[in-house]
Enzyme design. Structure first.
Site, PDB file in Angstrom:
ATOM      1  N   SER A  52       0.828  -1.205   0.000  1.00 29.94           N
ATOM      2  CA  SER A  52       0.000   0.000   0.000  1.00 29.94           C
ATOM      3  C   SER A  52       0.865   1.259   0.000  1.00 29.94           C
ATOM      4  O   SER A  52       2.025   1.236   0.404  1.00 29.94           O
ATOM      5  CB  SER A  52      -0.894   0.035   1.228  1.00 29.94           C
ATOM      6  OG  SER A  52      -1.587  -1.173   1.375  1.00 29.94           O
TER       7      SER A  52
HETATM    8  N1  SAH Z   1      -0.337  -5.218   4.287  1.00 27.33           N
HETATM    9  C1  SAH Z   1       0.322  -5.447   3.004  1.00 27.33           C
HETATM   10  C2  SAH Z   1      -0.585  -5.061   1.854  1.00 27.33           C
HETATM   11  C3  SAH Z   1      -0.760  -6.250   1.029  1.00 27.33           C
HETATM   12  S1  SAH Z   1      -2.004  -6.203  -0.228  1.00 27.33           S
HETATM   13  C4  SAH Z   1       1.651  -4.742   2.939  1.00 27.33           C
HETATM   14  O1  SAH Z   1       1.967  -3.940   3.831  1.00 27.33           O
HETATM   15  O2  SAH Z   1       2.427  -4.995   1.998  1.00 27.33           O
HETATM   16  C5  SAH Z   1      -3.188  -7.320   0.487  1.00 27.33           C
HETATM   17  C6  SAH Z   1      -2.736  -8.735   0.720  1.00 27.33           C
HETATM   18  O3  SAH Z   1      -3.888  -9.426   1.221  1.00 27.33           O
HETATM   19  C7  SAH Z   1      -2.270  -9.499  -0.510  1.00 27.33           C
HETATM   20  O4  SAH Z   1      -0.993 -10.007  -0.286  1.00 27.33           O
HETATM   21  C8  SAH Z   1      -3.303 -10.626  -0.645  1.00 27.33           C
HETATM   22  O5  SAH Z   1      -2.767 -11.829  -1.127  1.00 27.33           O
HETATM   23  C9  SAH Z   1      -3.784 -10.756   0.780  1.00 27.33           C
HETATM   24  N2  SAH Z   1      -5.100 -11.401   0.967  1.00 27.33           N
HETATM   25  C10 SAH Z   1      -6.221 -11.264   0.216  1.00 27.33           C
HETATM   26  N3  SAH Z   1      -7.211 -12.041   0.715  1.00 27.33           N
HETATM   27  C11 SAH Z   1      -6.696 -12.673   1.817  1.00 27.33           C
HETATM   28  C12 SAH Z   1      -7.209 -13.606   2.766  1.00 27.33           C
HETATM   29  N4  SAH Z   1      -8.466 -14.062   2.716  1.00 27.33           N
HETATM   30  N5  SAH Z   1      -6.394 -14.032   3.753  1.00 27.33           N
HETATM   31  C13 SAH Z   1      -5.112 -13.606   3.844  1.00 27.33           C
HETATM   32  N6  SAH Z   1      -4.562 -12.724   2.976  1.00 27.33           N
HETATM   33  C14 SAH Z   1      -5.340 -12.268   1.972  1.00 27.33           C
END
Ligand code: SAH
Length: 214
Positions: A52
């Site tokens: 993000s």
């Molecule tokens: N917090 C992260 C942002 C990642 S984007 C950072 O600081 O880099 C969101 C992430 O959520 C992605 O990696 C995606 O694979 C994950 N995601 C989506 N659905 C999910 C679920 N049901 N359980 C766990 N992770 C999930």
């Protein structure tokens, strides 16, 4: 990044600003994009996912109203950057990711950085179920957007507790919703519009268009 993108846009929360100063964001982005690490933009981390933008990480962290020692569940580890920010603010972080490669890469990154394993615990699986074995959580932060607030996460909030989660019925357009749980009563408030990647899983969106093998 701090001066221009965070303080320059009105963010004043000292513990969040301090964490964003201390955590090296360039270690969480692909090597080829390191020159962009301190710009205020999301960056791709593979598998259709992204880290993000710093401003949104800061906003989510402020909305969480965190205090040192709190137990925090993060759904969507991704690069691990948001988890590192929460840990830097003194939280005990439990972060879950559904894509095995991203989970592994984040674990490897923290190992190399020498992050204490007690500060950040990483899990692989569908985070819409939460982590019932480790509940309740003082704070829950979901960093992917779903159509609804997953019921299991609501059930895993401590009293008092706060959950911050992007919710929206379009796949990449959400409002940040804050759920409060206090004295056995729930309330919710919506704040800014955001665009997170999809929350995929049993209690999120159901079809995976980005990572069909998992
Ligand atoms: N917090 C992260 C942002 C990642 S984007 C950072 O600081 O880099 C969101 C992430 O959520 C992605 O990696 C995606 O694979 C994950 N995601 C989506 N659905 C999910 C679920 N049901 N359980 C766990 N992770 C999930």
């Amino acid at each position: 990044m701090l001066r221009e993108h965070l303080m320059g846009r009105g963010l004043r929360n000292l513990s969040v600003l301090k964490a964003m100063r201390d955590v090296p964001r360039h270690l969480f982005v692909p090597e080829a994009m390191r020159n962009l690490a301190y710009e205020d933009c999301p960056l791709p981390i593979g598998f259709g996912q992204s880290i993000s933008q710093p401003f949104i990480v800061a906003c989510m962290s402020i909305l969480l109203d965190l205090r040192p020692g709190m137990k925090v569940l993060e759904v969507g580890t991704g690069s691990g950057y948001q988890a590192a920010i929460l840990a830097s603010m003194g939280a005990r972080v439990y972060s879950i990711e559904r894509i095995p490669e991203l989970h592994k890469a984040a674990a490897e990154r923290f190992r190399r950085m020498g992050t204490e394993s007690a500060a950040i615990n990483l899990f692989l699986g569908d985070g819409t179920f939460g982590l019932p074995d480790y509940a309740p959580f003082d704070r829950i932060l979901v960093t992917a957007g779903g159509p609804d607030i997953p019921e299991p996460l609501v059930m895993q909030m401590a009293d008092p507790g706060i959950m911050v989660i992007p919710v929206g019925n379009e796949r990449n357009r959400q409002r940040i919703v804050r759920v409060f749980y206090q004295n056995g009563k729930y309330s919710a408030r919506a704040s800014r519009s955001v665009s997170f990647v999809e929350l995929l899983g049993e209690h999120g969106w159901h079809t995976d268009r980005t990572h069909p093998t998992f």
